[in-house]
Write an enzyme that holds these catalytic residues in place. Structure first.
Site, short mmCIF file in Angstrom:
data_model
loop_
_atom_site.label_atom_id
_atom_site.label_comp_id
_atom_site.label_asym_id
_atom_site.label_seq_id
_atom_site.Cartn_x
_atom_site.Cartn_y
_atom_site.Cartn_z
N ASN A 167 95.63 24.94 -13.03
CA ASN A 167 95.50 25.30 -14.44
C ASN A 167 95.97 26.74 -14.62
OD1 ASN A 167 93.13 26.03 -13.00
ND2 ASN A 167 91.89 26.06 -14.83
N ILE A 168 96.59 26.96 -15.77
CA ILE A 168 97.15 28.28 -16.08
C ILE A 168 96.66 28.65 -17.48
CG2 ILE A 168 99.26 29.65 -16.36
CD1 ILE A 168 100.67 27.42 -14.62
N GLU A 214 96.76 19.11 -14.01
CA GLU A 214 97.46 17.82 -13.98
C GLU A 214 98.82 17.93 -14.67
OE1 GLU A 214 94.38 18.52 -14.87
OE2 GLU A 214 93.06 16.78 -14.80
N CYS A 221 95.95 15.48 -21.02
CA CYS A 221 96.57 15.11 -19.73
C CYS A 221 96.68 13.59 -19.60
CB CYS A 221 95.77 15.69 -18.57
SG CYS A 221 95.97 17.48 -18.44
N1 THU Z 1 91.22 21.89 -16.83
C1 THU Z 1 92.15 21.33 -15.99
O1 THU Z 1 93.02 22.02 -15.46
N2 THU Z 1 92.09 20.00 -15.76
C2 THU Z 1 91.11 19.19 -16.22
O2 THU Z 1 91.11 18.00 -15.88
C3 THU Z 1 90.06 19.70 -17.10
C4 THU Z 1 90.21 21.12 -17.52
C5 THU Z 1 91.26 23.34 -17.04
C6 THU Z 1 91.69 23.82 -18.38
C7 THU Z 1 91.01 25.18 -18.43
O3 THU Z 1 91.82 26.13 -17.77
C8 THU Z 1 89.74 25.02 -17.62
O4 THU Z 1 89.96 23.85 -16.83
C9 THU Z 1 88.48 24.86 -18.46
O5 THU Z 1 88.62 23.86 -19.38
#
Ligand code: THU
Length: 131
Positions: A42-43, A55, A89
């Site tokens: 996640n970014i 994802e 996603c």
């Molecule tokens: N996030 C993800 O990367 N994937 C997920 O399946 C759920 C949420 C991230 C987005 C954000 O950076 C952080 O988690 C909190 O929501």
């Protein structure tokens, strides 16, 4: 498919997570039909909404490299809980992945995981078929 390896790749991906706002670090590893693995993290962004989930990072990296056929994705977080992909996603997965065949590996840790299909996670989804 080597599920444990895919989960380990997702944990490697999580190390690159940029999440200074939520401190919620996520990693994903996407397995293509050709056998390649694309990692994603996640970014986040100070403006919040441009944040990209792990994802989608993995899927967009793969598509941008010419891969559009996927077998599975593993998703891991910091907590010992199954982390399920967000709605956005799931919609992106719908675009490229077979609802019944694509395997979504939700891992609590390196050995405790659950596998579900997109059909299970996203029933009644809108897709190109509806256009
Ligand atoms: N996030 C993800 O990367 N994937 C997920 O399946 C759920 C949420 C991230 C987005 C954000 O950076 C952080 O988690 C909190 O929501």
């Amino acid at each position: 498919m080597d599920v444990l390896n895919l989960i380990e790749e997702a944990y490697e991906a999580k190390k690159m997570s940029y999440a200074p706002y939520s401190d919620f670090h996520v990693g994903a590893a996407l397995l293509t039909q050709s056998g390649k693995i694309y990692r994603g993290c996640n970014i986040e962004n100070a403006a919040y909404s441009p944040t990209n989930c792990a994802e989608r990072t993995a899927i967009f990296k793969a598509v941008s490299e010419g891969e559009k056929e996927f077998k599975a994705i593993a998703v891991v977080g910091d907590k010992e809980e199954y982390l399920t992909p967000c709605g956005v996603c799931r919609q992106v997965m719908m675009e490229f992945c077979d609802e019944k065949a694509f395997q979504i590996v939700l891992a609590k840790n390196k050995t405790d995981y659950r596998i579900c299909t997109l059909q299970e996670l996203f029933p009644g989804a809108f897709s190109a078929k509806n256009l």
